[in-house]
Motif scaffolding. Sequence first.
Motif, PDB file in Angstrom:
ATOM      1  N   LYS A 241       5.167  -1.851  12.253  1.00  0.00           N
ATOM      2  CA  LYS A 241       6.550  -1.540  12.645  1.00  0.00           C
ATOM      3  C   LYS A 241       7.604  -2.247  11.801  1.00  0.00           C
ATOM      4  N   LYS A 242       7.232  -2.856  10.699  1.00  0.00           N
ATOM      5  CA  LYS A 242       8.213  -3.520   9.846  1.00  0.00           C
ATOM      6  C   LYS A 242       8.262  -2.794   8.513  1.00  0.00           C
ATOM      7  N   GLU A 243       9.473  -2.611   7.978  1.00  0.00           N
ATOM      8  CA  GLU A 243       9.546  -1.904   6.694  1.00  0.00           C
ATOM      9  C   GLU A 243       9.650  -2.888   5.528  1.00  0.00           C
ATOM     10  N   TYR A 244       8.934  -2.587   4.472  1.00  0.00           N
ATOM     11  CA  TYR A 244       8.966  -3.416   3.257  1.00  0.00           C
ATOM     12  C   TYR A 244       9.287  -2.520   2.070  1.00  0.00           C
ATOM     13  N   LYS A 245      10.043  -3.079   1.107  1.00  0.00           N
ATOM     14  CA  LYS A 245      10.165  -2.395  -0.186  1.00  0.00           C
ATOM     15  C   LYS A 245       9.294  -3.170  -1.147  1.00  0.00           C
ATOM     16  N   VAL A 246       8.317  -2.506  -1.737  1.00  0.00           N
ATOM     17  CA  VAL A 246       7.340  -3.256  -2.536  1.00  0.00           C
ATOM     18  C   VAL A 246       7.074  -2.568  -3.869  1.00  0.00           C
ATOM     19  N   LEU A 247       6.490  -3.367  -4.770  1.00  0.00           N
ATOM     20  CA  LEU A 247       5.951  -2.809  -6.007  1.00  0.00           C
ATOM     21  C   LEU A 247       4.430  -2.875  -5.861  1.00  0.00           C
ATOM     22  N   ILE A 248       3.756  -1.753  -6.042  1.00  0.00           N
ATOM     23  CA  ILE A 248       2.296  -1.762  -5.866  1.00  0.00           C
ATOM     24  C   ILE A 248       1.632  -2.277  -7.143  1.00  0.00           C
ATOM     25  N   LEU A 249       0.933  -3.397  -7.012  1.00  0.00           N
ATOM     26  CA  LEU A 249       0.308  -4.016  -8.186  1.00  0.00           C
ATOM     27  C   LEU A 249      -1.109  -3.491  -8.390  1.00  0.00           C
ATOM     28  N   ASP A 250      -1.823  -3.276  -7.276  1.00  0.00           N
ATOM     29  CA  ASP A 250      -3.210  -2.838  -7.416  1.00  0.00           C
ATOM     30  C   ASP A 250      -3.702  -2.270  -6.075  1.00  0.00           C
ATOM     31  N   ILE A 251      -4.799  -1.537  -6.149  1.00  0.00           N
ATOM     32  CA  ILE A 251      -5.491  -1.108  -4.928  1.00  0.00           C
ATOM     33  C   ILE A 251      -6.824  -1.841  -4.951  1.00  0.00           C
ATOM     34  N   LEU A 252      -7.048  -2.673  -3.976  1.00  0.00           N
ATOM     35  CA  LEU A 252      -8.247  -3.523  -4.005  1.00  0.00           C
ATOM     36  C   LEU A 252      -9.476  -2.703  -3.623  1.00  0.00           C
ATOM     37  N   ASN A 253     -10.635  -3.274  -3.909  1.00  0.00           N
ATOM     38  CA  ASN A 253     -11.852  -2.499  -3.680  1.00  0.00           C
ATOM     39  C   ASN A 253     -12.136  -2.198  -2.215  1.00  0.00           C
ATOM     40  N   ASN A 254     -11.455  -2.888  -1.312  1.00  0.00           N
ATOM     41  CA  ASN A 254     -11.627  -2.522   0.103  1.00  0.00           C
ATOM     42  C   ASN A 254     -10.532  -1.548   0.549  1.00  0.00           C
ATOM     43  N   GLY A 255      -9.759  -1.034  -0.388  1.00  0.00           N
ATOM     44  CA  GLY A 255      -8.737  -0.035  -0.074  1.00  0.00           C
ATOM     45  C   GLY A 255      -7.356  -0.627   0.169  1.00  0.00           C
ATOM     46  N   GLU A 256      -7.270  -1.955   0.327  1.00  0.00           N
ATOM     47  CA  GLU A 256      -5.962  -2.569   0.616  1.00  0.00           C
ATOM     48  C   GLU A 256      -5.027  -2.459  -0.587  1.00  0.00           C
ATOM     49  N   LEU A 257      -3.724  -2.442  -0.256  1.00  0.00           N
ATOM     50  CA  LEU A 257      -2.736  -2.418  -1.343  1.00  0.00           C
ATOM     51  C   LEU A 257      -2.299  -3.840  -1.642  1.00  0.00           C
ATOM     52  N   LEU A 258      -2.358  -4.213  -2.909  1.00  0.00           N
ATOM     53  CA  LEU A 258      -1.823  -5.512  -3.320  1.00  0.00           C
ATOM     54  C   LEU A 258      -0.413  -5.259  -3.843  1.00  0.00           C
ATOM     55  N   CYS A 259       0.566  -5.897  -3.183  1.00  0.00           N
ATOM     56  CA  CYS A 259       1.965  -5.563  -3.486  1.00  0.00           C
ATOM     57  C   CYS A 259       2.783  -6.792  -3.810  1.00  0.00           C
ATOM     58  N   LYS A 260       3.848  -6.569  -4.601  1.00  0.00           N
ATOM     59  CA  LYS A 260       4.834  -7.632  -4.827  1.00  0.00           C
ATOM     60  C   LYS A 260       6.032  -7.331  -3.933  1.00  0.00           C
ATOM     61  N   LEU A 261       6.443  -8.329  -3.163  1.00  0.00           N
ATOM     62  CA  LEU A 261       7.570  -8.137  -2.247  1.00  0.00           C
ATOM     63  C   LEU A 261       8.882  -8.418  -2.965  1.00  0.00           C
ATOM     64  N   LYS A 262       9.993  -8.140  -2.290  1.00  0.00           N
ATOM     65  CA  LYS A 262      11.312  -8.360  -2.902  1.00  0.00           C
ATOM     66  C   LYS A 262      11.542  -9.826  -3.259  1.00  0.00           C
ATOM     67  N   ASN A 263      10.967 -10.725  -2.453  1.00  0.00           N
ATOM     68  CA  ASN A 263      11.155 -12.160  -2.720  1.00  0.00           C
ATOM     69  C   ASN A 263      10.210 -12.696  -3.806  1.00  0.00           C
ATOM     70  N   GLY A 264       9.464 -11.799  -4.444  1.00  0.00           N
ATOM     71  CA  GLY A 264       8.602 -12.211  -5.560  1.00  0.00           C
ATOM     72  C   GLY A 264       7.182 -12.588  -5.140  1.00  0.00           C
TER      73      GLY A 264
END
Length: 285
Positions: A241-264
């Motif tokens: 229920k929380k919104e994030y603006k992110v840059l997608i860095l990678d998709i990990l082998n378990n399917g998770e998204l590795l992201c960079k947040l606005k605060n770095g």
Amino acid sequence: MIKKRKKIKLSREKINSYLKIVDKYNYNIKTNEDILIFDELISTNTQAKEILKKEINISKEKIKIIIAEKQKKGRGRRGNNWFSNNDKGLWVSFVFNLDLPREEIPQITIIGALAVQKTLGEYNINSKIKWPNDVLVNGKKIAGILTEMLIVEKSNIPAIIMGIGLNVNQNKFLENISQTATSIFNEKNIYLDKNEVFSFLFTNFIKLLHEYSSVNRKKLIEIWKKELNLIGKKVKLNHNKKEYKVLILDILNNGELLCKLKNGKTKTFPTFGTSLNFESIKKLN
Ligand code: BTN
């Protein structure tokens, strides 16, 4: 393809006549025993669980398939309903064991998405996989996948239940999804025998399962990542229920998204409980 819109029921005989390569990949399938066809079920995934509880120790290199003409209470991801109380779509669950390290298991859903994509290709339909594993045609959802894992008593190897819902002959959908869902019929104006569609799906699935369980797992994951086309994209996402603006860095082998947040800082987002706002990709990039 069927010329007239004549109802053709699912049948083992028809499936047998369509299938060509069944036993090729060690999956030792006997269509009579291992493909179970029902007129109506609550849900093929739920039925698979019942069967697993009672009956099987599905041995390694064995697969069971449960198909229903209709589901009274089809289940989708994140606790959603999957409307399937009609015989227009293909509602199927593949049940099998995967003797792989636990961390390699969540990714298995990609073979369902890739198998659907290849099956649509048989009808000259181009599709896209939307993270994590929805299949879209012209931006609308044509198939969804619900993968569940069950530890069967007395077995260390988890049983996987992969339920696939593929819209085949629908010409209309419920109001709430009418703008976002599509079917093979809507895309190509062809009315299909689901026995044939199932046979393509099944054949593609078995091939991919074989590849996933053997040396080609990494290759399949790379194909899936490329297909998703998300790495390097800026996107809005919702997580718990929380919104994030992110840059997608990678998709990990378990399917998770590795992201960079606005605060770095970097953060991973699991497939469960996370949804991407695909519209925002165009706007933020
Ligand atoms: C989703 O996109 O939310 C996943 C939908 C999965 C639907 C299929 S239909 C066959 C199987 N049985 C179910 O109850 N659900 C899956």
